[in-house]
Structures are given as structure tokens and as C-alpha cells.
Design an enzyme around this catalytic site. Structure first.
Site, short mmCIF file in Angstrom:
data_model
loop_
_atom_site.label_atom_id
_atom_site.label_comp_id
_atom_site.label_asym_id
_atom_site.label_seq_id
_atom_site.Cartn_x
_atom_site.Cartn_y
_atom_site.Cartn_z
CG HIS A 99 7.61 8.51 -6.36
ND1 HIS A 99 7.61 9.84 -5.95
CD2 HIS A 99 8.80 8.30 -6.96
CE1 HIS A 99 8.76 10.39 -6.30
NE2 HIS A 99 9.50 9.49 -6.91
CD GLU B 206 1.63 7.89 -11.68
OE1 GLU B 206 2.66 8.24 -11.13
OE2 GLU B 206 0.66 8.65 -11.86
CG MET C 119 1.80 17.57 -4.81
SD MET C 119 2.89 16.25 -5.38
CE MET C 119 4.34 17.21 -5.79
NE ARG C 120 1.89 20.95 2.56
CZ ARG C 120 2.60 22.07 2.47
NH1 ARG C 120 2.80 22.64 1.29
NH2 ARG C 120 3.13 22.63 3.54
NE ARG D 242 6.70 19.80 6.78
CZ ARG D 242 6.49 20.17 5.52
NH1 ARG D 242 5.37 19.83 4.93
NH2 ARG D 242 7.38 20.89 4.87
CB SER E 247 -5.49 11.56 -13.61
OG SER E 247 -4.17 11.21 -13.26
CG ASN E 248 -2.91 8.29 -10.06
OD1 ASN E 248 -2.78 7.16 -10.49
ND2 ASN E 248 -2.06 9.27 -10.35
CG ASN F 257 3.16 8.21 -2.06
OD1 ASN F 257 2.34 9.07 -2.40
ND2 ASN F 257 4.45 8.34 -2.32
CG ASP G 118 8.78 9.68 -2.70
OD1 ASP G 118 7.56 9.53 -2.54
OD2 ASP G 118 9.28 10.71 -3.17
C1 GRF Z 1 1.35 11.20 -10.10
O1 GRF Z 1 2.30 11.18 -11.12
C2 GRF Z 1 1.87 10.56 -8.85
O2 GRF Z 1 2.79 9.55 -9.09
C3 GRF Z 1 2.52 11.70 -8.14
O3 GRF Z 1 1.71 12.81 -8.40
C4 GRF Z 1 1.03 12.62 -9.64
C5 GRF Z 1 -0.43 12.80 -9.40
O4 GRF Z 1 -1.17 12.77 -10.59
N1 GRF Z 1 2.67 11.42 -6.73
P1 GRF Z 1 -2.75 12.98 -10.57
O5 GRF Z 1 -3.04 14.23 -9.75
O6 GRF Z 1 -3.37 11.76 -9.93
O7 GRF Z 1 -3.15 13.13 -11.99
#
Ligand code: GRF
Length: 215
Positions: free
Chosen positions: A136, A201, A117-118, A92, A40-41, A134, A172
């Protein structure tokens, strides 16, 4: 027993309080977005570009999970998407070298980690010094790492939020660019709270990209 006062749930505090207009980068930013899941971001960044609230173009989406919805969103928006599946790499560092190569091939000058998520290595950080941001779902430095929303609920905080920051090796951490505060409501579950955090966000990510684009 804690006492709750009426809260205007639509209110939030964004820092700094600035409008997008005076933030528009003069030269279109070439963005590379990295996502592992929903995306979604990614979508709100693409939307801000489409609506000319952000002077940028998304060169490429990199995703590591074959079933990531972010890849579908990229296809819908005509953005090229490259799958770099972490399972295909022994270390990695190997994955990060492949990421760097892809970002360079696509001529990216700013990297957006939008739900990546890595854990990353110095390989990636050194290739784009101070050019990786990033997002968070907490008010850092509180609640680093996974399940940040659950951590906030467990701690009993009354206000949480989200943070956009520059990436550093330690998870983070890194200089904070922008934050938005979100009240925790008495009946919140991780899902309801995360949904309200995501609204914020989606407000601050395009703003923070524009702000850093001017540096
Ligand atoms: C968000 O809440 C972001 O802060 C975290 O992972 C989530 C990603 O959301 N790092 P989306 O995949 O962009 O909907």
C-alpha cells in the site's frame, strides 16, 4: 508559511534495516501474484527471483482487468497469467472462490497482492491464513483506501511512504511487515510523489516476501 530545509531525496528509511542475503528462504516459495493494473511490483518480484535475490518462483499471475499491463509483463517473463474478470461474477465471494481455486490449482503457498484493486472477502483470507500480503502506498495506518498518495498530499504530511502488511478483512489493516519512508517535497504532485514511493515499494516488496517466506 512553512519553511523547507534541504532534503536528500535519495535517502529513505526502511524498517527493519536488513540485507536480503540472510533472508533467503531455504525452500523456493511458490508465489501467486494478484494485480489489476500496471504490474511494476509484479515485475520487481520476478526480477528479484531472476537475479537470485529471492528464492521463489511465480506460479501464476491473476488479473481482473483485461487491459492490465501486468498481463503483458507476465507474458514477457514467461509467467502464466489467468484473467478472472470481476464483471463475470455476481458477488465478491464468487470471484474470491474462483481466485482460491486458481491459486490452489497452481499450488501457491504465498499470495502477493501487488496493486489488486478489489475488496476481498473472508473466502480468500480463510483459504490462505497469514499467507496473503498486500502493498500500500502510505505509511499505514495513515491514509488507508484508494488515492492514498492524494490523501497524504491533502493532509500536508512531510513524510509518507509505503507499507507491506498481512491481509485482513478490514481494508489496509493487518500486521505490518515492512515500511519505507519517503519525504514529501514542496512541489510534489500525486504523480511525482507516487513515482518516488514506487521506488521504495520496489525495494521492500521482495525483502518482505523473503522475510515472510522464512516463517
Ligand atoms: C502500488 O502503488 C501499490 O502500493 C498499490 O497499487 C500500486 C500498484 O502499482 N496497491 P503497480 O501496478 O505494481 O505498478
Amino acid at each position: 508559511m512553512s519553511q523547507y530545509y534541504p532534503i536528500d531525496t535519495s535517502s529513505s528509511l526502511i524498517s527493519p534495516d536488513i540485507s536480503t542475503n540472510n533472508l533467503q528462504p531455504t525452500k523456493p516459495l511458490k508465489l501467486g501474484v494478484m494485480a489489476s493494473g500496471n504490474g511494476s511490483n509484479f515485475d520487481v518480484v520476478a526480477q528479484a527471483i531472476q537475479e537470485e535475490r529471492l528464492n521463489a518462483q511465480i506460479q501464476v499471475l491473476i488479473y481482473n482487468n483485461p487491459s492490465a499491463k501486468a498481463a503483458v509483463r507476465a507474458a514477457n517473463r514467461g509467467v502464466e497469467a489467468v484473467l478472472l474478470n470481476h464483471r463475470d461474477y455476481k458477488k465478491r465471494e464468487d470471484l474470491d472462490r474462483a481466485i482460491v481455486k486458481t491459486l490452489q490449482q497452481y499450488n501457491v503457498d504465498l499470495v502477493i497482492m501487488a496493486g489488486w484493486m478489489r475488496l476481498v472477502t473472508q473466502e480468500l483470507i480463510d483459504a490462505f491464513p497469514d499467507k496473503i500480503i498486500n502493498i500500500h502506498p502510505s505509511l499505514l495506518p495513515s491514509f488507508k483506501g484508494v488515492r492514498a498518495v492524494e490523501q497524504a498530499l491533502a493532509a500536508g504530511v512531510k513524510i509518507t511512504g509505503c507499507t507491506v502488511h498481512l491481509l485482513r478483512l478490514e481494508m489496509d489493516s493487518g500486521p505490518i511487515l515492512m515500511q519505507a519512508a519517503v519525504p514529501v517535497l514542496p512541489d510534489d504532485t500525486a504523480a511525482t510523489l507516487h513515482a518516488r514511493i514506487q521506488i521504495q515499494e520496489h525495494r521492500i516488496l521482495p525483502l518482505a516476501i523473503a522475510a515472510i517466506g522464512n516463517r
